[in-house]
Design a protein around this motif. Structure first.
Motif, PDB file in Angstrom:
ATOM      1  N   ARG A  22      14.756  48.154  50.865  1.00 38.21           N
ATOM      2  CA  ARG A  22      13.877  48.719  49.834  1.00 38.21           C
ATOM      3  C   ARG A  22      13.155  49.959  50.355  1.00 38.21           C
ATOM      4  O   ARG A  22      13.033  50.965  49.660  1.00 38.21           O
ATOM      5  CB  ARG A  22      12.864  47.653  49.400  1.00 38.21           C
ATOM      6  N   GLU A  23      12.699  49.900  51.587  1.00 44.63           N
ATOM      7  CA  GLU A  23      11.908  50.994  52.152  1.00 44.63           C
ATOM      8  C   GLU A  23      12.736  52.241  52.442  1.00 44.63           C
ATOM      9  O   GLU A  23      12.184  53.318  52.597  1.00 44.63           O
ATOM     10  CB  GLU A  23      11.191  50.523  53.414  1.00 44.63           C
ATOM     11  N   ARG A  24      14.043  52.120  52.500  1.00 45.71           N
ATOM     12  CA  ARG A  24      14.866  53.299  52.794  1.00 45.71           C
ATOM     13  C   ARG A  24      15.338  54.030  51.533  1.00 45.71           C
ATOM     14  O   ARG A  24      15.873  55.122  51.624  1.00 45.71           O
ATOM     15  CB  ARG A  24      16.059  52.921  53.660  1.00 45.71           C
ATOM     16  N   VAL A  25      15.179  53.414  50.360  1.00 44.80           N
ATOM     17  CA  VAL A  25      15.662  54.020  49.115  1.00 44.80           C
ATOM     18  C   VAL A  25      14.629  55.006  48.591  1.00 44.80           C
ATOM     19  O   VAL A  25      13.467  54.655  48.384  1.00 44.80           O
ATOM     20  CB  VAL A  25      15.951  52.944  48.038  1.00 44.80           C
ATOM     21  N   GLU A  26      15.057  56.219  48.376  1.00 48.04           N
ATOM     22  CA  GLU A  26      14.184  57.238  47.789  1.00 48.04           C
ATOM     23  C   GLU A  26      13.967  56.929  46.312  1.00 48.04           C
ATOM     24  O   GLU A  26      14.939  56.765  45.575  1.00 48.04           O
ATOM     25  CB  GLU A  26      14.802  58.633  47.930  1.00 48.04           C
ATOM     26  N   PRO A  27      12.708  56.845  45.864  1.00 48.42           N
ATOM     27  CA  PRO A  27      12.444  56.556  44.449  1.00 48.42           C
ATOM     28  C   PRO A  27      13.137  57.537  43.504  1.00 48.42           C
ATOM     29  O   PRO A  27      13.583  57.152  42.422  1.00 48.42           O
ATOM     30  CB  PRO A  27      10.923  56.662  44.343  1.00 48.42           C
ATOM     31  N   SER A  28      13.270  58.789  43.912  1.00 45.88           N
ATOM     32  CA  SER A  28      13.894  59.799  43.049  1.00 45.88           C
ATOM     33  C   SER A  28      15.355  59.456  42.744  1.00 45.88           C
ATOM     34  O   SER A  28      15.885  59.890  41.727  1.00 45.88           O
ATOM     35  CB  SER A  28      13.815  61.178  43.704  1.00 45.88           C
ATOM     36  N   ARG A  33       9.335  59.233  39.753  1.00 41.71           N
ATOM     37  CA  ARG A  33       8.537  60.305  40.353  1.00 41.71           C
ATOM     38  C   ARG A  33       7.341  59.696  41.070  1.00 41.71           C
ATOM     39  O   ARG A  33       6.699  58.788  40.555  1.00 41.71           O
ATOM     40  CB  ARG A  33       8.050  61.266  39.277  1.00 41.71           C
ATOM     41  N   THR A  34       7.081  60.210  42.238  1.00 45.83           N
ATOM     42  CA  THR A  34       5.937  59.715  43.008  1.00 45.83           C
ATOM     43  C   THR A  34       4.937  60.844  43.179  1.00 45.83           C
ATOM     44  O   THR A  34       5.317  61.999  43.335  1.00 45.83           O
ATOM     45  CB  THR A  34       6.377  59.204  44.392  1.00 45.83           C
ATOM     46  N   GLY A  42       9.901  54.540  50.419  1.00 45.17           N
ATOM     47  CA  GLY A  42      10.908  53.858  49.624  1.00 45.17           C
ATOM     48  C   GLY A  42      10.369  53.357  48.302  1.00 45.17           C
ATOM     49  O   GLY A  42       9.367  53.848  47.782  1.00 45.17           O
ATOM     50  N   LEU A  43      11.060  52.377  47.770  1.00 47.28           N
ATOM     51  CA  LEU A  43      10.662  51.781  46.495  1.00 47.28           C
ATOM     52  C   LEU A  43       9.578  50.730  46.701  1.00 47.28           C
ATOM     53  O   LEU A  43       9.523  50.084  47.750  1.00 47.28           O
ATOM     54  CB  LEU A  43      11.868  51.106  45.828  1.00 47.28           C
ATOM     55  N   ALA A  49      12.048  45.184  41.353  1.00 46.31           N
ATOM     56  CA  ALA A  49      12.142  44.100  40.375  1.00 46.31           C
ATOM     57  C   ALA A  49      12.478  44.641  38.990  1.00 46.31           C
ATOM     58  O   ALA A  49      13.366  44.119  38.306  1.00 46.31           O
ATOM     59  CB  ALA A  49      10.827  43.320  40.342  1.00 46.31           C
ATOM     60  N   LEU A  50      11.793  45.685  38.573  1.00 45.90           N
ATOM     61  CA  LEU A  50      12.030  46.276  37.260  1.00 45.90           C
ATOM     62  C   LEU A  50      13.470  46.778  37.142  1.00 45.90           C
ATOM     63  O   LEU A  50      14.158  46.498  36.163  1.00 45.90           O
ATOM     64  CB  LEU A  50      11.042  47.417  36.999  1.00 45.90           C
ATOM     65  N   LEU A  51      13.936  47.499  38.152  1.00 45.83           N
ATOM     66  CA  LEU A  51      15.288  48.049  38.127  1.00 45.83           C
ATOM     67  C   LEU A  51      16.363  46.959  38.169  1.00 45.83           C
ATOM     68  O   LEU A  51      17.443  47.126  37.611  1.00 45.83           O
ATOM     69  CB  LEU A  51      15.483  49.029  39.290  1.00 45.83           C
ATOM     70  N   ALA A  52      16.060  45.838  38.832  1.00 49.12           N
ATOM     71  CA  ALA A  52      17.031  44.742  38.944  1.00 49.12           C
ATOM     72  C   ALA A  52      16.945  43.773  37.769  1.00 49.12           C
ATOM     73  O   ALA A  52      17.788  42.886  37.638  1.00 49.12           O
ATOM     74  CB  ALA A  52      16.825  43.983  40.256  1.00 49.12           C
TER      75      ALA A  52
END
Length: 195
Positions: A22-28, A33-34, A42-43, A49-52
């Motif tokens: 989770r920590e390695r995935v870029e939210p973009s 947007r962050t 990361g996320l 949870a929302l995306l899954a």
């Protein structure tokens, strides 16, 4: 008692694995947007949870190593959200449900880019091959096939460079100092898969 301890250890390892992925995935990558005030890398758990398509509480329980019973559908959704390569996808299943296997990755994916095939041909008479993100062989020239014993797309142990390197005794024999090359290969794979 020992079986219960092993189960707890496996759940804790699943939690550590999910958090690291989770920590390695870029939210973009998922269109999130962050702001400049965001400190987390990361996320966020809630975003995964929302995306899954699962509840944030339930996903948090998975990361905390609590007893949960994720379905194959949930595990596949998490693998998609976390952008897992096939070996990571398999590891996720091994940790969550050792008796299950993830859905097979289709072997007959898109053909390699003709420019890559052309480039490999121009490198002849030198052996050359191209890899995808998971380090599966996607294209090669005849010299590479001759030098490295061929590439079988139907055999998972022969279509991936790392699998060949670590599981095929013939490949070990190709390298004078196999251990040095092995450490280098692992470092290169890690560097190539960092987001």
């Amino acid at each position: 008692m020992l079986e219960q301890t092993t189960e707890m250890d496996r759940r804790k390892e699943l939690g550590r694995f999910l958090r690291a992925m989770r920590e390695r995935v870029e939210p973009s990558r998922h269109g999130i947007r962050t702001g400049t005030r965001r400190r987390a890398s990361g996320l966020l758990r809630e975003e995964v949870a929302l995306l899954a398509g699962i509840s944030a509480t339930w996903y948090t329980w998975l990361e905390q190593g609590r007893e949960a019973n994720p379905s194959a559908q949930v595990l596949n959704a998490l693998a998609d959200v976390l952008d897992l390569v096939p070996v990571e996808h398999q590891h996720l299943f091994k940790l969550a449900k050792p008796e299950w296997r993830p859905e097979a990755t289709p072997l007959d994916g898109p053909s390699p880019d003709p420019r890559i095939v052309g480039l490999l041909a121009t490198l002849s008479p030198n052996p050359a091959y191209a890899l995808n993100r998971a380090w599966d062989f996607i294209a090669w020239n005849d010299e590479a096939a001759d030098s490295f014993g061929g590439f079988d797309q139907d055999d998972p142990a022969r279509r991936n460079l790392l699998a060949r390197f670590f599981l095929d005794p013939a490949w070990r024999g190709l390298f004078a100092d196999w251990e040095v090359v092995a450490r280098s290969a692992i470092a290169q794979f890690r560097a190539a898969t960092v987001e």
